[in-house]
Scaffold this active site. Structure first.
Site, PDB file in Angstrom:
ATOM      1  N   MET A  28       0.845  -1.197   0.000  1.00 48.81           N
ATOM      2  CA  MET A  28       0.000   0.000   0.000  1.00 48.81           C
ATOM      3  C   MET A  28       0.883   1.252   0.000  1.00 48.81           C
ATOM      4  O   MET A  28       0.405   2.353   0.274  1.00 48.81           O
ATOM      5  CB  MET A  28      -0.926  -0.009   1.217  1.00 48.81           C
ATOM      6  CG  MET A  28      -1.901  -1.188   1.180  1.00 48.81           C
ATOM      7  SD  MET A  28      -3.392  -0.910   2.126  1.00 48.81           S
ATOM      8  CE  MET A  28      -2.716  -0.698   3.759  1.00 48.81           C
ATOM      9  N   HIS A  35       9.106  -3.268   3.447  1.00 46.75           N
ATOM     10  CA  HIS A  35       8.771  -3.498   2.029  1.00 46.75           C
ATOM     11  C   HIS A  35      10.035  -3.837   1.238  1.00 46.75           C
ATOM     12  O   HIS A  35      10.035  -4.715   0.371  1.00 46.75           O
ATOM     13  CB  HIS A  35       8.148  -2.242   1.416  1.00 46.75           C
ATOM     14  CG  HIS A  35       6.883  -1.762   2.082  1.00 46.75           C
ATOM     15  ND1 HIS A  35       6.802  -0.578   2.760  1.00 46.75           N
ATOM     16  CD2 HIS A  35       5.648  -2.323   2.149  1.00 46.75           C
ATOM     17  CE1 HIS A  35       5.569  -0.398   3.213  1.00 46.75           C
ATOM     18  NE2 HIS A  35       4.848  -1.448   2.867  1.00 46.75           N
TER      19      HIS A  35
HETATM   20  P1  AMP Z   1       1.504  -2.844   3.430  1.00 45.98           P
HETATM   21  O1  AMP Z   1       2.058  -1.792   2.543  1.00 45.98           O
HETATM   22  O2  AMP Z   1       1.437  -2.464   4.869  1.00 45.98           O
HETATM   23  O3  AMP Z   1       0.229  -3.455   2.892  1.00 45.98           O
HETATM   24  O4  AMP Z   1       2.570  -4.039   3.384  1.00 45.98           O
HETATM   25  C1  AMP Z   1       2.975  -4.595   2.161  1.00 45.98           C
HETATM   26  C2  AMP Z   1       3.798  -5.818   2.449  1.00 45.98           C
HETATM   27  O5  AMP Z   1       4.922  -5.476   3.246  1.00 45.98           O
HETATM   28  C3  AMP Z   1       3.025  -6.891   3.235  1.00 45.98           C
HETATM   29  O6  AMP Z   1       3.401  -8.168   2.760  1.00 45.98           O
HETATM   30  C4  AMP Z   1       3.517  -6.679   4.641  1.00 45.98           C
HETATM   31  O7  AMP Z   1       3.443  -7.839   5.442  1.00 45.98           O
HETATM   32  C5  AMP Z   1       4.963  -6.294   4.397  1.00 45.98           C
HETATM   33  N1  AMP Z   1       5.511  -5.579   5.550  1.00 45.98           N
HETATM   34  C6  AMP Z   1       4.977  -4.490   6.169  1.00 45.98           C
HETATM   35  N2  AMP Z   1       5.733  -4.146   7.233  1.00 45.98           N
HETATM   36  C7  AMP Z   1       6.746  -5.037   7.293  1.00 45.98           C
HETATM   37  C8  AMP Z   1       7.858  -5.227   8.173  1.00 45.98           C
HETATM   38  N3  AMP Z   1       8.074  -4.429   9.201  1.00 45.98           N
HETATM   39  N4  AMP Z   1       8.689  -6.269   7.926  1.00 45.98           N
HETATM   40  C9  AMP Z   1       8.480  -7.101   6.877  1.00 45.98           C
HETATM   41  N5  AMP Z   1       7.460  -6.971   6.014  1.00 45.98           N
HETATM   42  C10 AMP Z   1       6.603  -5.956   6.223  1.00 45.98           C
END
Ligand code: AMP
Length: 290
Positions: A28, A35
């Protein structure tokens, strides 16, 4: 790096990439090192890396932060390019969900009745609906998700198996700040004092892990200890603290055995934060799943 904003342009590029391995990282946006750890793995394991940035309205409840969710496409594009993304796909809401959009996916098993699924009704239906669309569009070889969203990872695993997507799913470790706070786009909502006390989440999870290492097999005792730690060390209110079998996310009804997830969600004034740790019953951490 190529930035693509329409479904048609993406479809043309995907046809041209036939025969190449595609690593896909759905996000997102408002990119951080969590990410980028996914991008790094995707780069190592595929010929092409596609990242999507889409703040998906379907996965936000009416009282949630869809409008407020931090967005910065210019900064994200620069960071994605610097980190080796081949194609950045930034679709528009109107094209993803046109007025005649009429099919929603629904999670039907117990994985949705716990943790974030219980407090965010419809959230995971929105997640799997957008992922089904993105998987169909991108046709990835491998998809990369963070285990920070452990319930999401478990449900995506079920999505891929249930709908026979020919995609290999990879789950990677939670990337943390140096003091242990899990990186999250939502951390920008924390006040200075909340930011300091937010480290209690990861500390509480470590405490729970240590209990397993020490041989504790009673899940209620572990949850109580974790809960007390968070309540005594933050101003946050607890949304949930659960210890469940993983990835089935079923309740633990007997002495703990097999793989489990210890997961917490708390509300600070503006931020709702989640964190978890996936463990063997002896307390050993599981931080990559594929
Ligand atoms: P989001 O943008 O929050 O939807 O996250 C996109 C992807 O990044 C998803 O697969 C999340 O699980 C991963 N993600 C978000 N925060 C972290 C983090 N701190 N460590 C590893 N992966 C993450």
């Amino acid at each position: 790096m190529e930035v693509i904003t329409t479904v048609n342009d993406l479809e043309i590029r995907i046809k041209e990439l036939a025969g190449k391995t595609i690593g896909f990282v759905p996000t997102m946006g408002f990119l951080h090192d969590g990410h980028l750890s996914l991008v790094k793995a995707a780069k190592q394991e595929n010929a092409v890396v596609i990242m999507s940035i889409f703040v998906n309205p379907l996965q936000f409840g009416p009282d949630e932060d869809f409008d407020l969710y931090p967005r910065d496409e210019l900064r994200d594009s620069r960071i994605a390019e610097e980190n080796g993304v081949t194609i950045l796909f930034i679709p528009q809401v109107a094209e993803m969900y046109p007025n005649d959009f009429a099919i929603n996916m629904q999670v039907e098993n117990e994985q949705v009745n716990v943790l974030c699924g219980r407090s965010r009704i419809g959230h995971f239906d929105g997640v799997i609906t957008v992922l089904t669309k993105l998987f169909n569009l991108v046709q990835p070889t491998n998809v990369y998700f963070g285990l920070k969203d452990a319930q999401q990872f478990a449900i995506v695993n079920t999505l891929i198996a249930s709908l026979n997507f020919p995609i290999h799913l990879v789950g990677l470790p939670t990337v943390r700040e140096s003091d242990g706070l899990a990186k999250s786009s939502r951390n920008v909502y924390l006040s200075e004092t909340e930011r300091v006390s937010a480290i209690s989440l990861s500390k509480a999870l470590k405490l729970g892990q240590q209990l397993l290492v020490d041989g504790m097999k009673n899940h209620a005792i572990i949850i109580n200890e974790v809960s007390d730690y968070i309540l005594n060390n933050t101003s946050a209110t607890i949304d949930y603290i659960e210890l469940l079998h993983y990835p089935s996310l079923t309740e633990i009804t007997s002495p703990i055995n097999g793989q489990v997830v210890l997961a917490v969600a708390v509300h600070f004034k503006k931020a709702r934060l989640i964190d978890n740790i996936i463990l063997q019953s002896n307390g050993a951490v599981i931080d990559r799943i594929n």
